[in-house]
Design an enzyme around this catalytic site. Structure first.
Site, PDB file in Angstrom:
ATOM      1  N   ASP A  42      43.721  40.960  41.696  1.00 31.81           N
ATOM      2  CA  ASP A  42      43.173  40.607  42.996  1.00 31.81           C
ATOM      3  C   ASP A  42      44.186  39.669  43.669  1.00 31.81           C
ATOM      4  OD1 ASP A  42      41.134  39.957  45.002  1.00 31.81           O
ATOM      5  OD2 ASP A  42      40.999  38.043  43.964  1.00 31.81           O
ATOM      6  N   ASP A  44      43.440  37.161  46.921  1.00 25.73           N
ATOM      7  CA  ASP A  44      42.904  35.870  47.386  1.00 25.73           C
ATOM      8  C   ASP A  44      42.207  35.106  46.266  1.00 25.73           C
ATOM      9  OD1 ASP A  44      43.563  35.938  50.208  1.00 25.73           O
ATOM     10  OD2 ASP A  44      42.107  37.561  50.389  1.00 25.73           O
ATOM     11  N   LYS A 206      35.400  47.769  45.099  1.00 30.76           N
ATOM     12  CA  LYS A 206      36.727  48.038  44.546  1.00 30.76           C
ATOM     13  C   LYS A 206      36.715  49.258  43.626  1.00 30.76           C
ATOM     14  CE  LYS A 206      38.888  43.638  45.520  1.00 30.76           C
ATOM     15  NZ  LYS A 206      39.680  42.494  45.052  1.00 30.76           N
TER      16      LYS A 206
END
Ligand code: TMP
Ligand code: MG
Length: 293
Positions: A42, A44, A206
Site C-alpha cells: 500500500d 499512504d 482492492k
C-alpha cells in the site's frame, strides 16, 4: 525466537500473534530464493509516514487538498469530508460491509470536488515538492534493495497515482521494478483535470482491483512468495490476484487508535508494527530473504 534469526523482530514496536509461524514462513521464503519473491505494498501511511514531530503527514489526497491549486472554499469542503469519513475508516466498532458504501461516498465526493478545481497537470510536481509528504525512514534502502535484487514491487494504492509517482520520483526511488495500481487523473487536451480514469479504487475494493489486473500477476507467476505491506484491513486483499501463491507474509503498520485496533490487526497481519515510523523491520526481512547481500 526471532532474536537469533532477524534481530529487528525483537524491536518493541513488533507484535506477532504466532512468532513460530512467522519464522516458518520466512525460512520457507528464504529457501525458495529471492527470484521467487514479489512485494505488494500500500502507499499512504504504509510507505509514507503517519506523523512527524507529532504532526500528521499527508496522504496523496491531502497533498492536493492542502495545495495552492485548491480554493479556500473547496479546502473547507474537503476538510469536512475528511472529518466525517476518516473516523469511520478507522472505527473498529463498524464492519467492513457497513463501511464500504460510506468509503465509496467519500472517494466519489472528494474526486468530484477535485475535478471542479481545474487542476493543471504541469503543476503537480510543484505541489508535491512544496508538500509535507514524507516516505518512512529507511525507504531508500527498501526501494534500492528491491531494485538491486530485481524483486518486483507493486504499489497498490487507493490514493492518486499521479501524485504518488511524483513523490517517489522526487525521492529518486521510482526504479524500473516498481509498478503502480492506483487512481489516475484524466486530463483534457489543455492539461486540465477532467475526471479520474477507470474503475475507482477505494480502501475496501482492492480485491476487485487485483482481480482486474490478471496480466500483471500472470507475468509474475514464477514468484509465488509474497511480502505484503499495508496499514488498513482493506490492504489484506491486495494479493488476491497472485497466482499459485506459496507463502505470504503480511506486515501491517498500526498507526492510529492503536489499543482499540490491536487485536484485529494481530488476527489478520502476521507482523504488526505499532507506532513504528520506519522501514527497519521490512528492510531487515528483505535483507534476510536475499541472504544479507
Ligand atoms: P491507500 O490505500 O494508498 O492507503 O490510500 C487511501 C487513503 O487515502 C486512506 O487512508 C484515506 C485517504 N484519503 C484521504 O486522505 N482523503 C481523501 O479525500 C480520500 C478519498 C482518501
Ligand atoms: Mg494506507
Amino acid at each position: 525466537m526471532s532474536g537469533e534469526m532477524i534481530a529487528e523482530l525483537s524491536n518493541p514496536t513488533v507484535h506477532m500473534r504466532d512468532p513460530q509461524r512467522v519464522k516458518e514462513i520466512l525460512q520457507s521464503m528464504q529457501k525458495a530464493g529471492s527470484n521467487t519473491i514479489q512485494v505488494i505494498s500500500d502507499f499512504d501511511m504504509t510507505l509514507t509516514r503517519f506523523a512527524y514531530n507529532g504532526k500528521r503527514c499527508p496522504t496523496c489526497h491531502n497533498i492536493l487538498d492542502n495545495s495552492k491549486l485548491i480554493t479556500e472554499e473547496c479546502k473547507e469542503k474537503l476538510k469536512d469530508l475528511l472529518n466525517t469519513y476518516y473516523p469511520i475508516e478507522i472505527d473498529c466498532a463498524r464492519s467492513i460491509e457497513e463501511k464500504l458504501p460510506l468509503m465509496v461516498e467519500w472517494w466519489t465526493k472528494a474526486h468530484e470536488l477535485l475535478v471542479q478545481q481545474k487542476i493543471k497537470k504541469d503543476l503537480l510536481a510543484m505541489v508535491v515538492r512544496e508538500s509535507d509528504a514524507m516516505l518512512r525512514d529507511g525507504y531508500q534502502l527498501f526501494f534500492d534493495h528491491l531494485h538491486k535484487h530485481s524483486i518486483p514491487l507493486l504499489i497498490f494504492s487507493a490514493g492518486i497515482g499521479d501524485i504518488l509517482e511524483e513523490v517517489i520520483r522526487q525521492a529518486g526511488v521510482f526504479h524500473p521494478n516498481v509498478k503502480v495500481f492506483s487512481n489516475y487523473m484524466d486530463f483534457d487536451e489543455t492539461g486540465v483535470l477532467k475526471a479520474f480514469k477507470g474503475e475507482l479504487i477505494h480502501i475496501y475494493n482492492k480485491r476487485e482491483g487485483a482481480l482486474l489486473n490478471t496480466g500483471h500477476f500472470q507475468e509474475l507467476r514464477t514468484r509465488p512468495n509474497v511480502l505484503l505491506l499495508g496499514d488498513s484491513l482493506g490492504d489484506l486483499t491486495m494479493a488476491d490476484g497472485v497466482q499459485d501463491m506459496e507463502n505470504i507474509l503480511k506486515i501491517g503498520f498500526l498507526n492510529d487508535k492503536v489499543e482499540e485496533r490491536k487485536q484485529s490487526y494481530l488476527n489478520s497481519y502476521d507482523i504488526v508494527l505499532m507506532k513504528d515510523e520506519t522501514m527497519d523491520v521490512p528492510n531487515a526481512i528483505l535483507l534476510y530473504l536475499t541472504g544479507n547481500k
